[in-house]
Design a protein around this motif. Structure first.
Motif, PDB file in Angstrom:
ATOM      1  N   ASN A 155     -13.652  -0.211 -19.768  1.00  0.00           N
ATOM      2  CA  ASN A 155     -12.649   0.648 -19.146  1.00  0.00           C
ATOM      3  C   ASN A 155     -12.668   0.499 -17.621  1.00  0.00           C
ATOM      4  N   THR A 156     -12.817  -0.737 -17.169  1.00  0.00           N
ATOM      5  CA  THR A 156     -12.799  -1.045 -15.749  1.00  0.00           C
ATOM      6  C   THR A 156     -11.393  -1.491 -15.384  1.00  0.00           C
ATOM      7  N   ARG A 157     -10.862  -0.907 -14.325  1.00  0.00           N
ATOM      8  CA  ARG A 157      -9.490  -1.199 -13.905  1.00  0.00           C
ATOM      9  C   ARG A 157      -9.481  -1.813 -12.514  1.00  0.00           C
ATOM     10  N   ILE A 158      -8.507  -2.704 -12.328  1.00  0.00           N
ATOM     11  CA  ILE A 158      -8.297  -3.292 -11.006  1.00  0.00           C
ATOM     12  C   ILE A 158      -6.796  -3.459 -10.813  1.00  0.00           C
ATOM     13  N   ARG A 159      -6.378  -3.296  -9.590  1.00  0.00           N
ATOM     14  CA  ARG A 159      -4.960  -3.452  -9.250  1.00  0.00           C
ATOM     15  C   ARG A 159      -4.865  -4.555  -8.204  1.00  0.00           C
ATOM     16  N   LEU A 160      -4.094  -5.582  -8.502  1.00  0.00           N
ATOM     17  CA  LEU A 160      -3.859  -6.657  -7.548  1.00  0.00           C
ATOM     18  C   LEU A 160      -2.549  -6.389  -6.828  1.00  0.00           C
ATOM     19  N   ARG A 161      -2.567  -6.569  -5.508  1.00  0.00           N
ATOM     20  CA  ARG A 161      -1.355  -6.349  -4.714  1.00  0.00           C
ATOM     21  C   ARG A 161      -0.979  -7.648  -4.016  1.00  0.00           C
ATOM     22  N   VAL A 162       0.273  -8.043  -4.194  1.00  0.00           N
ATOM     23  CA  VAL A 162       0.838  -9.200  -3.507  1.00  0.00           C
ATOM     24  C   VAL A 162       1.941  -8.665  -2.608  1.00  0.00           C
ATOM     25  N   GLN A 163       1.850  -8.950  -1.312  1.00  0.00           N
ATOM     26  CA  GLN A 163       2.863  -8.484  -0.367  1.00  0.00           C
ATOM     27  C   GLN A 163       3.887  -9.581  -0.120  1.00  0.00           C
ATOM     28  N   LEU A 164       5.159  -9.178  -0.074  1.00  0.00           N
ATOM     29  CA  LEU A 164       6.254 -10.125   0.095  1.00  0.00           C
ATOM     30  C   LEU A 164       7.189  -9.669   1.211  1.00  0.00           C
ATOM     31  N   SER A 165       7.674 -10.637   1.968  1.00  0.00           N
ATOM     32  CA  SER A 165       8.652 -10.305   3.005  1.00  0.00           C
ATOM     33  C   SER A 165      10.026 -10.180   2.369  1.00  0.00           C
ATOM     34  N   SER A 166      10.925  -9.544   3.059  1.00  0.00           N
ATOM     35  CA  SER A 166      12.281  -9.383   2.525  1.00  0.00           C
ATOM     36  C   SER A 166      13.022 -10.724   2.480  1.00  0.00           C
ATOM     37  N   ALA A 167      12.546 -11.725   3.220  1.00  0.00           N
ATOM     38  CA  ALA A 167      13.196 -13.035   3.235  1.00  0.00           C
ATOM     39  C   ALA A 167      12.813 -13.898   2.035  1.00  0.00           C
ATOM     40  N   ASP A 168      11.676 -13.594   1.387  1.00  0.00           N
ATOM     41  CA  ASP A 168      11.217 -14.406   0.251  1.00  0.00           C
ATOM     42  C   ASP A 168      10.503 -13.494  -0.740  1.00  0.00           C
TER      43      ASP A 168
ATOM     44  N   PRO B 195      11.276   0.360   6.380  1.00  0.00           N
ATOM     45  CA  PRO B 195      11.581  -0.862   7.120  1.00  0.00           C
ATOM     46  C   PRO B 195      10.359  -1.751   7.391  1.00  0.00           C
ATOM     47  N   ARG B 196       9.238  -1.496   6.760  1.00  0.00           N
ATOM     48  CA  ARG B 196       8.016  -2.267   7.001  1.00  0.00           C
ATOM     49  C   ARG B 196       8.203  -3.727   6.588  1.00  0.00           C
ATOM     50  N   GLU B 197       7.534  -4.620   7.296  1.00  0.00           N
ATOM     51  CA  GLU B 197       7.414  -6.024   6.886  1.00  0.00           C
ATOM     52  C   GLU B 197       5.933  -6.354   6.863  1.00  0.00           C
ATOM     53  N   PRO B 198       5.426  -6.933   5.807  1.00  0.00           N
ATOM     54  CA  PRO B 198       6.128  -7.335   4.610  1.00  0.00           C
ATOM     55  C   PRO B 198       6.664  -6.121   3.859  1.00  0.00           C
ATOM     56  N   ARG B 199       7.871  -6.241   3.419  1.00  0.00           N
ATOM     57  CA  ARG B 199       8.607  -5.100   2.875  1.00  0.00           C
ATOM     58  C   ARG B 199       8.168  -4.693   1.474  1.00  0.00           C
TER      59      ARG B 199
END
Length: 115
Positions: free
Chosen positions: A83-96, A66-70
């Motif tokens: 061999n360099t890695r990166i992870r991008l994270r985009v957080q989104l709410s359940s409303a959009d 139940p976390r927001e941003p969900r």
């Protein structure tokens, strides 16, 4: 200095008010960015950063109800031959839950974005 540290410094320099939390675990680095910066950051990592992250390995999403941003949308990028890695994270709410398409930057994203 390790390649990933150079990359993180360049990201902080180029996007000082955009780069959020940076988390490193077992050799993988995750950078949280806002949705509005996704295209600029991925284009920068592919075209202007050294090493250049020219390969998109995966796009996936996590549902943290139940976390927001969900939702977290994760973009896994690889710079070769370093061999360099990166992870991008985009957080989104359940409303959009919309994110911009990265297919103009990584054409292979088309398959993942249709899932």
């Amino acid at each position: 200095m390790a390649q990933i540290e150079i990359t993180l410094n360049k990201l902080r320099e180029r996007f000082p008010n955009v780069i959020g939390a940076i988390y490193e675990f077992r050799g993988e680095t995750r950078v949280t960015i806002p949705r509005d910066a996704l295209l600029d950051v991925t284009r920068f990592l592919r075209d202007e950063c050294a090493p250049r992250f020219q390969m998109l390995l995966d796009i996936t999403a996590l549902d943290w109800l139940p976390r927001e941003p969900r939702f977290d949308v994760l973009y896994y990028l690889l710079a070769m031959p370093e061999n360099t890695r990166i992870r991008l994270r985009v957080q989104l709410s359940s409303a959009d839950t919309n994110v911009p398409s990265v297919t103009s930057i990584y054409p292979g994203a088309n398959f993942y974005e249709r899932e």
